[in-house]
Design an enzyme around this catalytic site. Structure first.
Site, PDB file in Angstrom:
ATOM      1  N   SER A 131      27.531  -0.051 -25.880  1.00  0.00           N
ATOM      2  CA  SER A 131      28.927  -0.184 -26.292  1.00  0.00           C
ATOM      3  C   SER A 131      29.683   0.988 -25.704  1.00  0.00           C
ATOM      4  O   SER A 131      29.079   2.007 -25.335  1.00  0.00           O
ATOM      5  CB  SER A 131      29.024  -0.154 -27.828  1.00  0.00           C
ATOM      6  OG  SER A 131      30.365   0.029 -28.252  1.00  0.00           O
ATOM      7  N   TYR A 144      26.917   3.974 -35.891  1.00  0.00           N
ATOM      8  CA  TYR A 144      27.033   3.055 -34.753  1.00  0.00           C
ATOM      9  C   TYR A 144      27.051   3.833 -33.442  1.00  0.00           C
ATOM     10  O   TYR A 144      26.355   3.480 -32.477  1.00  0.00           O
ATOM     11  CB  TYR A 144      28.302   2.215 -34.897  1.00  0.00           C
ATOM     12  CG  TYR A 144      28.399   1.061 -33.936  1.00  0.00           C
ATOM     13  CD1 TYR A 144      27.656  -0.100 -34.141  1.00  0.00           C
ATOM     14  CD2 TYR A 144      29.238   1.109 -32.828  1.00  0.00           C
ATOM     15  CE1 TYR A 144      27.741  -1.177 -33.268  1.00  0.00           C
ATOM     16  CE2 TYR A 144      29.330   0.040 -31.949  1.00  0.00           C
ATOM     17  CZ  TYR A 144      28.581  -1.102 -32.176  1.00  0.00           C
ATOM     18  OH  TYR A 144      28.667  -2.170 -31.308  1.00  0.00           O
TER      19      TYR A 144
END
Length: 263
Positions: A131, A144
């Protein structure tokens, strides 16, 4: 030349978009996902296996399927993942353990399982979905960010480690795009999760658009595949204009603090 491709988390979101994109090019695709039976979303001209990336037993079954059906594999896409978010003093350790087990260790298990096969072949391409959060680390998303940064680090490490066997490794680093990823949110920090839902559902890019860019990056054997203007701008700002990046991140942290105070 037709490639043999395994995609985890391939029944929805980016995984499904990638499966359809590979199929459209004439590649053979095996989709792995959590459902015991084949989900209706999976295209008819793909194979399907249950594959919980937390289960080594499932990984071993997928490897056996690939060996028996295709005699090998050309592309492994470690795509399965969940969304998470939360301030360090709000998000629970259980949430941390969940996201690390799926988003990071799930990728590690896939790489460990298929690397011996790729070494036997002296060829292969590992594609790990990270990501933009793996490259730039905004406040309120520590679990995350840490998981995805781990995927980026793993991918870079394996790129050097496996290169002598002609095994290529790519990390996909998209910013927010429209997908169902927000449905996996289940943490304690409701305020942060509400923000994440808005960013995902209101994003301008679709999973299909991201998948098309990813395939081009795979073809070019890029180590890091950036998929959008926002991501490229943030990535290069951090690398080349660190004070400007730090200022933006500092202001984001201040806004989050004010929001937390008012809440």
């Amino acid at each position: 030349m037709s490639r043999r491709v395994l995609i985890t988390g391939g029944a929805s979101g980016l995984g499904l978009a990638l499966a359809k994109a590979f199929i459209a090019r004439g590649d053979r695709v095996l989709v792995g996902d959590l459902s015991e039976s084949r989900p209706g979303s999976v295209p008819d001209d793909t194979a399907y296996v249950r594959l919980d990336v937390r289960s080594q037993q499932d990984w071993d079954a997928a490897l056996a399927h690939v060996r028996e059906t295709w005699g090998g594999l050309d592309v492994l896409v470690n795509n399965a993942g969940v969304a998470t978010g939360g301030r360090i003093d709000v998000e629970s350790i259980a949430d941390w353990e969940r996201v690390l087990d799926i988003n990071l260790l799930g990728v590690v298990r896939g790489c460990q399982t298929f690397t011996p096969l790729f070494k036997e072949q002296r060829s292969g391409h590992i594609v790990n979905t990270a990501s933009l959060a793996g490259l730039v680390h905004g406040p309120g998303m520590s679990s995350y960010n840490a998981a995805k940064a781990g995927v980026v680090a793993l991918s870079e490490t394996l790129g050097f480690e496996l290169g002598p066997w002609d095994i290529h490794v790519s990390a996909i680093c998209p910013a927010f795009f429209r997908t169902n990823l927000h449905e996996s949110l289940q943490g304690k920090d409701v305020a942060m999760e509400e923000t994440a839902v808005k960013l995902i559902t209101r994003a301008s890019m679709t999973a299909e658009e991201v998948a098309a860019i990813v395939l081009k990056g795979i073809d070019k054997r890029k180590n890091v595949i950036l998929t959008d203007k926002l991501g490229k701008r943030a990535y290069w700002t951090k690398r080349l204009a660190r004070p400007a990046y730090a200022l933006m991140a500092t202001k984001a942290g201040e806004r989050l603090a004010r929001k937390s105070h008012h809440a």
